[in-house]
Write an enzyme that holds these catalytic residues in place. Sequence first.
Site, mmCIF file in Angstrom:
data_model
loop_
_atom_site.group_PDB
_atom_site.id
_atom_site.type_symbol
_atom_site.label_atom_id
_atom_site.label_comp_id
_atom_site.label_asym_id
_atom_site.label_seq_id
_atom_site.Cartn_x
_atom_site.Cartn_y
_atom_site.Cartn_z
ATOM 1 N N ASP A 198 1.160 -0.856 0.211
ATOM 2 C CA ASP A 198 -0.229 -0.215 -0.114
ATOM 3 C C ASP A 198 0.679 1.278 -0.201
ATOM 4 O OD1 ASP A 198 -1.882 2.067 0.549
ATOM 5 O OD2 ASP A 198 -2.602 1.017 2.582
ATOM 6 N N VAL A 199 0.481 2.280 -0.983
ATOM 7 C CA VAL A 199 2.188 2.966 -1.286
ATOM 8 C C VAL A 199 0.914 4.172 0.189
ATOM 9 C CG1 VAL A 199 1.616 3.573 -3.607
ATOM 10 C CG2 VAL A 199 -0.118 4.418 -1.723
ATOM 11 N N TYR A 251 -11.826 11.578 -3.883
ATOM 12 C CA TYR A 251 -11.008 11.854 -4.405
ATOM 13 C C TYR A 251 -11.101 12.455 -5.538
ATOM 14 C CZ TYR A 251 -10.162 9.163 -9.601
ATOM 15 O OH TYR A 251 -9.108 9.368 -10.662
#
Length: 340
Positions: A84-85, A174
């Site tokens: 996971d970044v 987002y």
Amino acid sequence: MQLQPSPAAAPHAAHLFDMPSRHSATNPPLAVVTGGAGFIGSHLCERLIESGWHVTVLDDLSTGHTANLQRLLGHPRFVFLHGDVTQRLPLALATAHRFYNLACPASPAQYQQRPVQTTLTSLVGTWQLLALAQASGARVLQASTSEVYGDPREHPQRENYRGHVNPIGPRACYDEGKRCAETLCFAFHRQHAVPIRIARVFNTYGPRLRPGDGRVVSNFIAQALRGEPLTVYGNGQQTRSFCYVDDTLEALTRLMESDVEGPLNIGNPEEHSVLDLAERVLRLTGSRSRLEHRPLPADDPHRRCPDIGRTSRHLHWRPRVALDDGLRETIRFIRHELAH
Ligand code: UDP
């Protein structure tokens, strides 16, 4: 061994790890694709491998699939890392020459299911990659989005339009995450001379869109092939412009190797209503499904269409694939997915 810059350490990211020297490690050079198991990411990896790069993918598989990487797993220049970044980054990333940061769910249905993770993926993930790039000298391409324009009041959207975004609505995780990721890129560029490229990617479609991912192209095709009603949200007059994935990839790789920081719009300037798309899908699949109207989701942009003048000038690029041709390829893929 793992790496993670802390907030305090970020300005001194060069101390995060021992760099033998800037860009000394791999020959041919290494491109890291975060989100590389996803729809656009996996196609990008194939293209980079074909062009001779070493490619390492970092993907947490929250919306990506290793099946997308089937052609690459086992390739001597390809490495897949499950991670996971937003967490500690693998040391292997420190030798990258290029970071393509595509990590983030892109379907509204998916990114709204986990808004906290969606926001942090753009914020923390982008920050971590930029901190690594600061230390290594790598170039970072940030996959931004037409969503930075929100529900736009200007048409078509040019890069200097600042957008009309609801910062607390359901899409904000987002939209604002991606906007702030752009901010971080320019902050690292101004403060630490990190080489950046910003791509504002508009709706993209093609093989590897998953039947259940909630996006309009995959929903309509899967519904048409199953003989189910096509779910048109609102009256279907809202517009999008759909760019075939090969065209998107061509622009992304050109931008990365250009000397333009961007932002540049990457999309197809042909605007279609959702109803028009539904009719095309019915025609191309030969389906007799009917249309079923559902409520329009909150903050759903009414019109979206890129002005690609700047992109064309800088990258000598225009989309080539006609919508019907691209849809045929996508239908072929989804038909196969549904049969297996
Ligand atoms: N949409 C629709 N039916 C669906 C899925 C989406 O009518 O089953 C509409 C949606 O309301 C939007 C457009 O299609 O206006 C594009 O939606 P998508 O989720 O693909 O991506 P967006 O461009 O909104 O991020």
